[in-house]
Design an enzyme around this catalytic site. Structure first.
Site, mmCIF file in Angstrom:
data_model
loop_
_atom_site.group_PDB
_atom_site.id
_atom_site.type_symbol
_atom_site.label_atom_id
_atom_site.label_comp_id
_atom_site.label_asym_id
_atom_site.label_seq_id
_atom_site.Cartn_x
_atom_site.Cartn_y
_atom_site.Cartn_z
ATOM 1 N N LYS A 287 -22.312 38.532 -29.674
ATOM 2 C CA LYS A 287 -23.149 38.595 -30.868
ATOM 3 C C LYS A 287 -22.379 38.143 -32.103
ATOM 4 O O LYS A 287 -21.142 38.140 -32.127
ATOM 5 C CB LYS A 287 -23.679 40.024 -31.045
ATOM 6 C CG LYS A 287 -24.433 40.526 -29.804
ATOM 7 C CD LYS A 287 -24.965 41.928 -29.992
ATOM 8 C CE LYS A 287 -25.692 42.409 -28.744
ATOM 9 N NZ LYS A 287 -24.733 42.812 -27.684
ATOM 10 N N TYR B 177 -18.493 46.412 -30.808
ATOM 11 C CA TYR B 177 -18.268 47.468 -29.819
ATOM 12 C C TYR B 177 -16.776 47.779 -29.700
ATOM 13 O O TYR B 177 -16.007 47.008 -29.121
ATOM 14 C CB TYR B 177 -18.814 47.065 -28.456
ATOM 15 C CG TYR B 177 -20.290 46.764 -28.428
ATOM 16 C CD1 TYR B 177 -21.168 47.260 -29.394
ATOM 17 C CD2 TYR B 177 -20.836 45.983 -27.408
ATOM 18 C CE1 TYR B 177 -22.522 46.989 -29.356
ATOM 19 C CE2 TYR B 177 -22.203 45.709 -27.362
ATOM 20 C CZ TYR B 177 -23.032 46.207 -28.338
ATOM 21 O OH TYR B 177 -24.375 45.928 -28.296
ATOM 22 N N ASP C 19 -23.247 41.871 -21.276
ATOM 23 C CA ASP C 19 -23.471 41.746 -22.713
ATOM 24 C C ASP C 19 -22.447 42.559 -23.487
ATOM 25 O O ASP C 19 -22.184 43.724 -23.167
ATOM 26 C CB ASP C 19 -24.873 42.232 -23.084
ATOM 27 C CG ASP C 19 -25.077 42.231 -24.590
ATOM 28 O OD1 ASP C 19 -25.154 41.121 -25.167
ATOM 29 O OD2 ASP C 19 -25.125 43.317 -25.194
#
Length: 319
Positions: free
Chosen positions: A72, A46, A41
């Site tokens: 995401k 990030y 994930d």
């Protein structure tokens, strides 16, 4: 889709809290792969795109059919030379500023950029990242409207119908927003960080509802930002005294049973029928190995029931 019971969360690949070298990130990936972990994930946020770039480099060396990957949407990454050396918890982030956008077009733009960074045309799972009242405060109504009346959920369904992704949902720290979302949107699974753990089970009503509806829960943040792994942090901040005391009581109970608190923390959430997999973050190979060993540590018969008898677990938690 088949998810391995343990997944690798890749926020640390983006330099969460401290720098992560390429060698460390590669070591974490190789250790996870060797352990049989096949669910990974990541998110554009990030490291301000660094995590997606690194993970994509590692994954595309492996057969596409051998792994499941999620990313995401909800932030569009905008080029910005003013990005500093420390931004929103990330050290040395790349020069792309996250800008919240949950609209139909914003989600499609974010998804297309993620495919480019990952080098993967068809990421398996797409989560809406960090939506909710606690996250957005006075802007919640505006961001939620982008998802609902603004077509954000419609964009997710469109991507699933077109076969660009196989599963859609939310990736959040707030269980209440998941409860709202599953009533109005056809979601497959949601990543819930830190809200169904050995330390807190206030989200049990949601977990039970998800089990009834067939909405899967990907459990993240099982250590509650480190509190259950020996660090005095909770929800990314200093842990309040009451939770520190509860953690000490849990650790004492585990020691009496010959169980590591970390092992109990990683294994408890998956006892709930709604839970599909547990994702743990790791910065390097040693942390992956530690997490995998705790995840596999034997738990004595009756252990969970005895924790309930001490008042350390919710009476209605499935064990």
């Amino acid at each position: 889709m088949t998810l391995t019971a343990l997944g690798l969360g890749c926020a640390q690949m983006g330099g969460l809290y401290r720098p992560t070298s390429l060698e460390e990130a590669a070591g974490a990936f190789r250790a996870a792969w060797a352990r049989g972990i096949r669910y990974y994930d990541t998110a554009p946020f990030y490291g301000f795109t660094r995590s997606e770039r690194r993970l994509g480099t590692f994954l595309t060396e492996e057969p596409r059919s051998d792994y499941v990957v999620s990313t995401k949407v909800g932030r569009v990454m905008v080029p910005d030379p003013t990005v500093g050396a420390m931004e929103e918890g990330y050290v040395d982030p790349l020069p792309f500023r996250p800008t919240f956008d949950y609209s139909h077009d914003g989600i499609l733009r974010s998804f297309e950029a993620s495919r480019q960074r990952l080098g993967i045309l068809d990421p398996d799972i797409l989560y809406v990242h960090d939506i909710g009242r606690f996250t957005h405060s006075e802007r919640h109504a505006q961001t939620w409207a982008q998802l609902t009346t603004g077509g954000g959920f419609r964009a997710l369904v469109r991507l699933r119908e077109e076969g660009a992704v196989r599963g859609i949902g939310l990736g959040v720290n707030e269980w209440e927003i998941v409860a709202e979302a599953i009533r109005i949107a056809d979601l497959d699974l949601c990543m819930l960080a830190g809200r169904y753990t050995l330390l807190e089970q206030d989200s049990l009503p949601l977990m039970d509802e998800c089990a009834r509806r067939g909405v899967g829960i990907v459990v993240a943040g099982a250590f509650n930002s480190g509190l259950l792994a020996g660090k005095a942090k909770f929800n990314y901040a200093d842990a309040p005294p009451a939770l520190v005391a509860r953690t000490q009581a849990l650790r004492a109970a585990c020691e009496e049973e010959g169980v590591r608190l970390e092992a109990a923390a990683l294994q408890f959430p998956l006892l709930h029928p709604a839970a599909l997999t547990l994702v743990t973050g790791a910065r390097n190979a040693a942390q992956v190995e530690a997490n995998a060993a705790w995840f596999a540590e034997p738990i004595p018969d009756g252990f969970w029931t005895r924790l309930k008898a001490r008042g350390l677990l919710d009476e209605s938690a499935p064990v």
